[in-house]
Design an enzyme around this catalytic site. Structure first.
Site, short mmCIF file in Angstrom:
data_model
loop_
_atom_site.label_atom_id
_atom_site.label_comp_id
_atom_site.label_asym_id
_atom_site.label_seq_id
_atom_site.Cartn_x
_atom_site.Cartn_y
_atom_site.Cartn_z
N SER A 5 0.99 -1.18 -0.02
CA SER A 5 -0.03 0.20 0.07
C SER A 5 0.83 1.31 -0.18
O SER A 5 1.65 1.49 0.92
CB SER A 5 -0.83 -0.02 1.18
OG SER A 5 -1.49 1.35 1.30
N MET A 12 -11.43 -5.52 6.04
CA MET A 12 -10.70 -4.58 6.78
C MET A 12 -10.12 -5.23 8.27
O MET A 12 -11.17 -5.47 8.84
CB MET A 12 -11.32 -3.41 6.78
CG MET A 12 -11.68 -2.65 5.46
SD MET A 12 -10.01 -2.11 4.62
CE MET A 12 -9.25 -1.13 5.61
N ASP A 71 -6.70 -6.28 4.54
CA ASP A 71 -6.20 -4.96 4.56
C ASP A 71 -6.12 -4.25 6.13
O ASP A 71 -7.27 -3.73 6.63
CB ASP A 71 -6.79 -3.93 3.62
CG ASP A 71 -6.42 -2.76 3.44
OD1 ASP A 71 -5.21 -2.41 4.06
OD2 ASP A 71 -6.95 -1.81 2.59
N MET A 111 -12.28 4.37 -0.58
CA MET A 111 -12.94 4.68 0.64
C MET A 111 -13.50 5.93 0.56
O MET A 111 -13.06 7.12 0.92
CB MET A 111 -11.79 4.64 1.60
CG MET A 111 -11.41 3.39 1.97
SD MET A 111 -9.86 3.39 3.00
CE MET A 111 -8.56 3.47 1.74
N MET A 146 -9.26 8.24 -0.36
CA MET A 146 -10.12 8.47 0.76
C MET A 146 -10.51 9.96 0.54
O MET A 146 -9.67 10.86 -0.13
CB MET A 146 -9.17 8.58 2.05
CG MET A 146 -8.57 7.16 2.29
SD MET A 146 -7.52 7.43 3.92
CE MET A 146 -6.74 5.72 3.88
N HIS A 153 -1.38 -1.47 -4.08
CA HIS A 153 -2.47 -1.08 -3.62
C HIS A 153 -2.74 0.50 -3.41
O HIS A 153 -1.50 1.12 -2.87
CB HIS A 153 -2.57 -1.67 -2.15
CG HIS A 153 -3.95 -1.47 -1.28
ND1 HIS A 153 -5.06 -2.18 -1.51
CD2 HIS A 153 -3.97 -0.43 -0.18
CE1 HIS A 153 -6.10 -1.77 -0.81
NE2 HIS A 153 -5.55 -0.88 -0.01
N ASP A 160 -4.96 3.67 -2.07
CA ASP A 160 -6.08 3.92 -1.10
C ASP A 160 -6.69 5.37 -1.46
O ASP A 160 -6.02 6.43 -1.49
CB ASP A 160 -5.50 3.92 0.19
CG ASP A 160 -5.39 2.72 0.92
OD1 ASP A 160 -6.26 1.91 0.84
OD2 ASP A 160 -4.01 2.32 1.46
N HIS A 182 -8.62 0.88 -3.85
CA HIS A 182 -9.46 0.97 -2.71
C HIS A 182 -10.14 2.10 -2.67
O HIS A 182 -9.59 3.01 -1.93
CB HIS A 182 -8.39 0.22 -1.58
CG HIS A 182 -9.15 0.43 -0.22
ND1 HIS A 182 -8.68 -0.02 0.85
CD2 HIS A 182 -10.47 -0.03 -0.11
CE1 HIS A 182 -9.66 -0.11 1.85
NE2 HIS A 182 -10.77 -0.19 1.47
C1 DX5 Z 1 -6.24 1.86 5.55
C2 DX5 Z 1 -5.92 1.42 4.21
C3 DX5 Z 1 -4.86 0.56 4.01
C4 DX5 Z 1 -3.56 1.17 4.74
C5 DX5 Z 1 -2.89 -0.07 5.21
O1 DX5 Z 1 -7.41 2.63 5.77
O2 DX5 Z 1 -6.97 1.14 3.50
O3 DX5 Z 1 -4.54 0.22 2.70
O4 DX5 Z 1 -2.62 1.48 3.95
O5 DX5 Z 1 -1.65 0.24 6.02
P1 DX5 Z 1 -1.03 -0.68 7.16
O6 DX5 Z 1 -0.41 -1.81 6.34
O7 DX5 Z 1 -0.01 0.39 7.56
O8 DX5 Z 1 -1.99 -0.93 8.00
ZN ZN Z 2 -6.27 -0.07 1.59
#
Ligand code: DX5
Ligand code: ZN
Length: 221
Positions: free
Chosen positions: A8, A137, A175, A68, A37, A33, A35, A66
Site C-alpha cells: 500500500s 478490513m 487490509d 474509501m 480517501m 494497493h 488507497d 481501494h
Molecule cells: C487503511 C488503508 C490501508 C492502509 C494499510 O485505511 O486501507 O490500505 O494503507 O496500512 P497498514 O498496512 O500500515 O495498516
Molecule cells: Zn486499503
C-alpha cells in the site's frame, strides 16, 4: 491459491512516489494497493485519479484501487478510465453494491467489495458470487500504521467456509495492520491477498520486508 502481495503506497514517501512504486513493482509485488480517501467516508484525504493514471504509465503491475469514498457510483467510472485493474468499493458506502460491481465488471476490471471491522460478514455474503475479491478490513479505514484487529481473522474464516460451501473462489484480501506476524493469522484463516503499508514502506529494505511477509504467509497456509 497463490499468495498475492499488494504493497500500500499510503505509507510510501509521497514526494518520491515514482521510485517507491517502482521498487516494489520491479521486485515481486503482485498488485500496487492504492488507497482513495475522500475526507467524508473516512476523515482522511489521499490521492486520486491522476495518480492512478500516472502509475499506469510507469508500471505493468496491476493497480488495486481501494475506494474509501461515499459515492462510489460516481467515482468508479473515473478510476476505470484511469486504468485501475481492480476496483474495490465499500459495502457501507452503498445501499446496493450490485449495480456498481456490475459497472466495474462490464468495463473488464476486477471488482471487489470491502467490509469494515464492525460490519457483519452477512452484509457481504449475498454478493460473494459476483466478486473477484472480497476484502476484509482488519483496521478501521482511514490511516496506515494501525494495529491488526485479531477478531477479523474469524470473519475471514467465515467467508472462506461460505465460499467453499458454495464452490466459489473469490480472492480473500485483508487490509490493515499486516506484518510478518499478523499475516499468519489472516493466512491461516483463508486470506491469500495481503495489503501492507507501514510494514513495507516503513522499512528501509522494502523488498526484504515484502518477501518476509510473503514467506510468513506461506508458512501459515
Ligand atoms: C487503511 C488503508 C490501508 C492502509 C494499510 O485505511 O486501507 O490500505 O494503507 O496500512 P497498514 O498496512 O500500515 O495498516
Ligand atoms: Zn486499503
Amino acid at each position: 491459491m497463490a499468495i498475492l502481495m499488494a504493497p500500500s503506497i499510503l505509507s510510501a514517501d509521497f514526494l518520491n512516489l515514482e521510485r517507491e512504486v517502482q521498487v516494489v513493482a520491479e521486485n515481486g509485488a503482485d498488485f500496487i494497493h492504492f488507497d482513495v480517501m475522500d475526507g467524508h467516508f473516512v476523515s482522511n484525504l489521499t490521492l486520486g485519479v491522476p495518480f492512478v493514471a500516472g502509475f499506469k504509465r510507469i508500471t505493468n503491475v496491476p493497480l488495486d484501487v481501494h475506494l474509501m469514498v461515499s459515492n462510489p457510483e460516481e467515482q468508479v467510472p473515473w478510476y476505470i478510465m484511469a486504468g485501475a485493474d481492480l476496483i474495490t468499493i465499500h459495502r457501507e458506502a452503498c445501499d446496493d453494491p450490485a449495480p456498481i460491481l456490475e459497472m466495474i465488471r462490464d468495463a473488464g476490471v476486477l471488482c471487489g467489495l470491502a467490509i469494515n471491522p464492525e460490519t457483519p460478514v452477512e452484509l457481504a455474503t449475498d454478493y460473494l458470487d459476483r466478486l473477484d475479491v472480497i476484502m476484509v478490513m482488519s483496521v478501521y479505514p482511514g490511516f496506515g500504521g494501525q494495529s491488526f484487529i485479531p477478531g477479523c481473522a474469524e470473519k475471514i474464516a467465515h467467508i472462506a467456509s461460505e465460499c467453499k460451501a458454495r464452490g466459489i473462489s473469490p480472492v480473500i484480501e485483508v487490509d490493515g495492520g499486516i506484518n510478518a506476524q499478523t499475516v499468519k493469522l489472516a493466512a491461516a484463516a483463508g486470506a491469500t491477498m495481503f495489503v501492507a503499508g507501514n510494514a513495507i514502506f516503513g522499512k528501509t529494505d522494502r523488498v526484504g520486508a515484502m518477501e518476509a511477509i510473503r514467506k510468513s504467509a506461506a508458512s501459515a497456509i
